[in-house]
Design an enzyme around this catalytic site. Structure first.
Site, PDB file in Angstrom:
ATOM      1  N   ASP A  21      15.147 -58.408   8.879  1.00  8.61           N
ATOM      2  CA  ASP A  21      14.974 -59.359   7.776  1.00  8.61           C
ATOM      3  C   ASP A  21      14.326 -60.651   8.278  1.00  8.61           C
ATOM      4  O   ASP A  21      14.515 -61.038   9.427  1.00  8.61           O
ATOM      5  CB  ASP A  21      16.341 -59.658   7.145  1.00  8.61           C
ATOM      6  CG  ASP A  21      16.214 -60.272   5.755  1.00  8.61           C
ATOM      7  OD1 ASP A  21      15.097 -60.285   5.198  1.00  8.61           O
ATOM      8  OD2 ASP A  21      17.241 -60.733   5.228  1.00  8.61           O
ATOM      9  N   ASN A  23      10.824 -61.607   7.593  1.00  8.49           N
ATOM     10  CA  ASN A  23       9.355 -61.623   7.738  1.00  8.49           C
ATOM     11  C   ASN A  23       8.718 -62.693   6.848  1.00  8.49           C
ATOM     12  O   ASN A  23       7.793 -63.403   7.279  1.00  8.49           O
ATOM     13  CB  ASN A  23       8.747 -60.271   7.340  1.00  8.49           C
ATOM     14  CG  ASN A  23       9.114 -59.164   8.297  1.00  8.49           C
ATOM     15  OD1 ASN A  23       9.654 -59.420   9.369  1.00  8.49           O
ATOM     16  ND2 ASN A  23       8.832 -57.935   7.909  1.00  8.49           N
ATOM     17  N   TRP A  26       9.413 -66.251   8.069  1.00 13.55           N
ATOM     18  CA  TRP A  26       8.647 -66.511   9.289  1.00 13.55           C
ATOM     19  C   TRP A  26       7.197 -66.857   8.926  1.00 13.55           C
ATOM     20  O   TRP A  26       6.636 -67.822   9.447  1.00 13.55           O
ATOM     21  CB  TRP A  26       8.696 -65.296  10.216  1.00 13.55           C
ATOM     22  CG  TRP A  26       7.940 -65.510  11.496  1.00 13.55           C
ATOM     23  CD1 TRP A  26       8.405 -66.120  12.628  1.00 13.55           C
ATOM     24  CD2 TRP A  26       6.577 -65.154  11.732  1.00 13.55           C
ATOM     25  NE1 TRP A  26       7.415 -66.163  13.572  1.00 13.55           N
ATOM     26  CE2 TRP A  26       6.274 -65.577  13.055  1.00 13.55           C
ATOM     27  CE3 TRP A  26       5.590 -64.529  10.993  1.00 13.55           C
ATOM     28  CZ2 TRP A  26       5.022 -65.390  13.640  1.00 13.55           C
ATOM     29  CZ3 TRP A  26       4.346 -64.334  11.558  1.00 13.55           C
ATOM     30  CH2 TRP A  26       4.064 -64.765  12.865  1.00 13.55           C
ATOM     31  N   ARG A  34       3.175 -63.766   2.917  1.00 14.66           N
ATOM     32  CA  ARG A  34       4.262 -62.877   3.314  1.00 14.66           C
ATOM     33  C   ARG A  34       3.757 -61.632   4.052  1.00 14.66           C
ATOM     34  O   ARG A  34       4.409 -61.141   4.981  1.00 14.66           O
ATOM     35  CB  ARG A  34       5.078 -62.453   2.082  1.00 14.66           C
ATOM     36  CG  ARG A  34       5.748 -63.610   1.355  1.00 14.66           C
ATOM     37  CD  ARG A  34       6.545 -63.116   0.152  1.00 14.66           C
ATOM     38  NE  ARG A  34       7.512 -62.117   0.547  1.00 14.66           N
ATOM     39  CZ  ARG A  34       8.722 -62.385   1.033  1.00 14.66           C
ATOM     40  NH1 ARG A  34       9.127 -63.640   1.156  1.00 14.66           N
ATOM     41  NH2 ARG A  34       9.532 -61.412   1.373  1.00 14.66           N
ATOM     42  N   HIS A  38       4.888 -59.503   7.476  1.00 17.34           N
ATOM     43  CA  HIS A  38       5.209 -58.078   7.626  1.00 17.34           C
ATOM     44  C   HIS A  38       4.398 -57.462   8.773  1.00 17.34           C
ATOM     45  O   HIS A  38       4.904 -56.627   9.518  1.00 17.34           O
ATOM     46  CB  HIS A  38       4.935 -57.323   6.322  1.00 17.34           C
ATOM     47  CG  HIS A  38       5.846 -57.755   5.190  1.00 17.34           C
ATOM     48  ND1 HIS A  38       7.202 -57.905   5.351  1.00 17.34           N
ATOM     49  CD2 HIS A  38       5.584 -58.073   3.894  1.00 17.34           C
ATOM     50  CE1 HIS A  38       7.738 -58.289   4.204  1.00 17.34           C
ATOM     51  NE2 HIS A  38       6.778 -58.409   3.304  1.00 17.34           N
ATOM     52  N   LEU A 132      14.338 -40.766  22.305  1.00 14.38           N
ATOM     53  CA  LEU A 132      14.889 -41.555  21.198  1.00 14.38           C
ATOM     54  C   LEU A 132      14.591 -40.904  19.845  1.00 14.38           C
ATOM     55  O   LEU A 132      13.470 -40.435  19.609  1.00 14.38           O
ATOM     56  CB  LEU A 132      14.245 -42.950  21.231  1.00 14.38           C
ATOM     57  CG  LEU A 132      14.565 -43.876  20.062  1.00 14.38           C
ATOM     58  CD1 LEU A 132      16.003 -44.380  20.149  1.00 14.38           C
ATOM     59  CD2 LEU A 132      13.602 -45.065  20.014  1.00 14.38           C
ATOM     60  N   ARG A 195      24.932 -60.233   5.188  1.00 16.07           N
ATOM     61  CA  ARG A 195      25.255 -59.194   4.215  1.00 16.07           C
ATOM     62  C   ARG A 195      24.666 -57.856   4.640  1.00 16.07           C
ATOM     63  O   ARG A 195      23.836 -57.781   5.532  1.00 16.07           O
ATOM     64  CB  ARG A 195      24.807 -59.592   2.806  1.00 16.07           C
ATOM     65  CG  ARG A 195      23.355 -59.969   2.681  1.00 16.07           C
ATOM     66  CD  ARG A 195      22.975 -60.331   1.237  1.00 16.07           C
ATOM     67  NE  ARG A 195      21.601 -60.778   1.180  1.00 16.07           N
ATOM     68  CZ  ARG A 195      21.212 -62.049   1.257  1.00 16.07           C
ATOM     69  NH1 ARG A 195      22.113 -63.007   1.351  1.00 16.07           N
ATOM     70  NH2 ARG A 195      19.928 -62.360   1.227  1.00 16.07           N
ATOM     71  N   SER A 197      23.417 -55.526   2.261  1.00 13.32           N
ATOM     72  CA  SER A 197      22.292 -55.179   1.384  1.00 13.32           C
ATOM     73  C   SER A 197      22.108 -53.661   1.183  1.00 13.32           C
ATOM     74  O   SER A 197      20.998 -53.150   1.299  1.00 13.32           O
ATOM     75  CB  SER A 197      20.988 -55.809   1.926  1.00 13.32           C
ATOM     76  OG  SER A 197      21.107 -57.205   2.005  1.00 13.32           O
TER      77      SER A 197
HETATM   78  C1  IPE Z   1      17.062 -55.872   3.308  1.00 13.95           C
HETATM   79  O1  IPE Z   1      16.298 -57.048   3.287  1.00 13.95           O
HETATM   80  C2  IPE Z   1      16.160 -54.688   3.256  1.00 13.95           C
HETATM   81  C3  IPE Z   1      15.301 -54.487   4.409  1.00 13.95           C
HETATM   82  C4  IPE Z   1      15.341 -55.150   5.519  1.00 13.95           C
HETATM   83  C5  IPE Z   1      14.334 -53.439   4.282  1.00 13.95           C
HETATM   84  P1  IPE Z   1      16.102 -57.872   1.948  1.00 13.95           P
HETATM   85  O2  IPE Z   1      15.392 -59.117   2.307  1.00 13.95           O
HETATM   86  O3  IPE Z   1      15.505 -57.024   0.911  1.00 13.95           O
HETATM   87  O4  IPE Z   1      17.628 -58.159   1.572  1.00 13.95           O
HETATM   88  P2  IPE Z   1      18.291 -59.157   0.526  1.00 13.95           P
HETATM   89  O5  IPE Z   1      17.795 -58.746  -0.828  1.00 13.95           O
HETATM   90  O6  IPE Z   1      17.894 -60.530   0.872  1.00 13.95           O
HETATM   91  O7  IPE Z   1      19.757 -58.943   0.701  1.00 13.95           O
HETATM   92  C1  IPE Z   2      12.196 -58.085   5.689  1.00 16.90           C
HETATM   93  O1  IPE Z   2      11.655 -59.348   5.540  1.00 16.90           O
HETATM   94  C2  IPE Z   2      11.191 -56.994   5.393  1.00 16.90           C
HETATM   95  C3  IPE Z   2      11.452 -56.262   4.134  1.00 16.90           C
HETATM   96  C4  IPE Z   2      12.490 -56.390   3.358  1.00 16.90           C
HETATM   97  C5  IPE Z   2      10.450 -55.277   3.761  1.00 16.90           C
HETATM   98  P1  IPE Z   2      11.631 -60.070   4.131  1.00 16.90           P
HETATM   99  O2  IPE Z   2      10.358 -59.709   3.459  1.00 16.90           O
HETATM  100  O3  IPE Z   2      12.863 -59.771   3.360  1.00 16.90           O
HETATM  101  O4  IPE Z   2      11.608 -61.589   4.562  1.00 16.90           O
HETATM  102  P2  IPE Z   2      12.402 -62.811   3.902  1.00 16.90           P
HETATM  103  O5  IPE Z   2      13.838 -62.399   3.806  1.00 16.90           O
HETATM  104  O6  IPE Z   2      11.800 -63.037   2.558  1.00 16.90           O
HETATM  105  O7  IPE Z   2      12.193 -63.943   4.838  1.00 16.90           O
HETATM  106 MG    MG Z   3      14.672 -60.652   3.222  1.00 18.60          MG
END
Ligand code: IPE
Ligand code: IPE
Ligand code: MG
Length: 249
Positions: A21, A23, A26, A34, A38, A132, A195, A197
């Protein structure tokens, strides 16, 4: 001493699961969009897969896309699907070289066809690898998985293959997407969120949880080793007392 040398190789978790989580945050910090985040996140994936393989960890499950993530803006979802295809294209050769076997859990029926085909092709190409096992949780949610397991078990009962009394933990395990995979001993979540999630709700029942403020694109080998060291400092009691564990009873 280098952090990797502090890790007890005889006490590694067999299975590490990671919620990757942060990306988006960052990328925002870098003043970028965004999708840039990724792409950078995909580099962390590469690094952690290498580190897990080198250490001799058996299973690494990465939460790459949740069922709930389908609700993101179409542009971002499309970019993530495209990134998935290009990453599989780019990395399958290295997975084969490094003896990595690819698996995936999730509701693949709702993935775009080109993504599903690519994914299954890579799974097929790596199926005989013995190092792995990399499990990508894609279009995955734990409640979906548990509902699917309930349906399968119910069907067995309806078909009179089992009686209700036969339903036990093992039967539920065998009907989850992770039937062939042991439960994770360690679950890591990056980006300072505390969390789960909708990730591996059944399988995480007794896992050690490790949370770090590092955003996923900042999470590299060093951070991974730190998480493993932290895990090794914990006492896993499984309901028993410390004294029982010391006396091995
Ligand atoms: C959880 O991240 C899902 C993945 C890392 C793929 P999210 O960014 O979607 O989670 P929430 O919604 O903030 O809990
Ligand atoms: C996790 O990073 C990647 C995915 C859920 C695909 P996010 O895209 O959720 O990044 P934030 O939480 O918005 O920073
Ligand atoms: Mg996220």
């Amino acid at each position: 001493m280098a952090i990797i040398n502090q890790i007890d190789k005889t006490k590694l978790p067999k299975h590490v699961a990671i919620i990757m989580d942060g990306n988006g945050r960052w990328a925002k910090q870098q003043g970028k969009n965004r999708v840039f985040g990724h792409r950078q996140g995909a580099k962390s994936v590469k690094e952690i897969v290498q580190a897990a393989g080198e250490l001799g960890i058996d299973y690494l499950t990465l939460y790459a896309f949740s069922t709930e993530n389908w609700n993101r803006p179409k542009l971002e979802v499309d970019a993530l699907m495209a990134l998935l295809i290009s990453s599989i294209n780019k990395e399958t050769k290295e997975l084969i070289q490094n003896n990595v076997r690819l698996l995936s859990i999730g509701n693949h029926a709702i993935l775009p066809k080109n993504v599903r085909n690519k994914l299954y092709e890579a799974i097929e190409q790596t199926k005989n690898n013995t190092g792995l096992t990399l499990v990508l949780a894609l279009s995955y949610s734990a409640r979906w998985e548990i509902i699917e397991a309930a349906k399968k078990v119910a069907q067995l009962a309806v078909n009179q293959k089992i009686s209700i009394e036969d339903i036990d933990e093992e039967m539920i395990n065998q009907n989850l997407a992770t039937a062939t995979i042991p439960d994770p001993e360690l679950m890591i979540r990056t980006s300072g969120e505390f969390r789960i999630s909708n990730f591996l709700l059944w399988q995480l029942a007794y896992s050690e949880l490790y949370f770090t403020d590092k955003l996923w694109p900042e999470f590299g080998k060093k951070e991974f080793f730190e998480a493993l060291l932290d895990y090794q400092s914990r006492e896993r009691r499984f309901g028993k007392t410390s004294e029982q564990l010391e006396q091995n009873i």
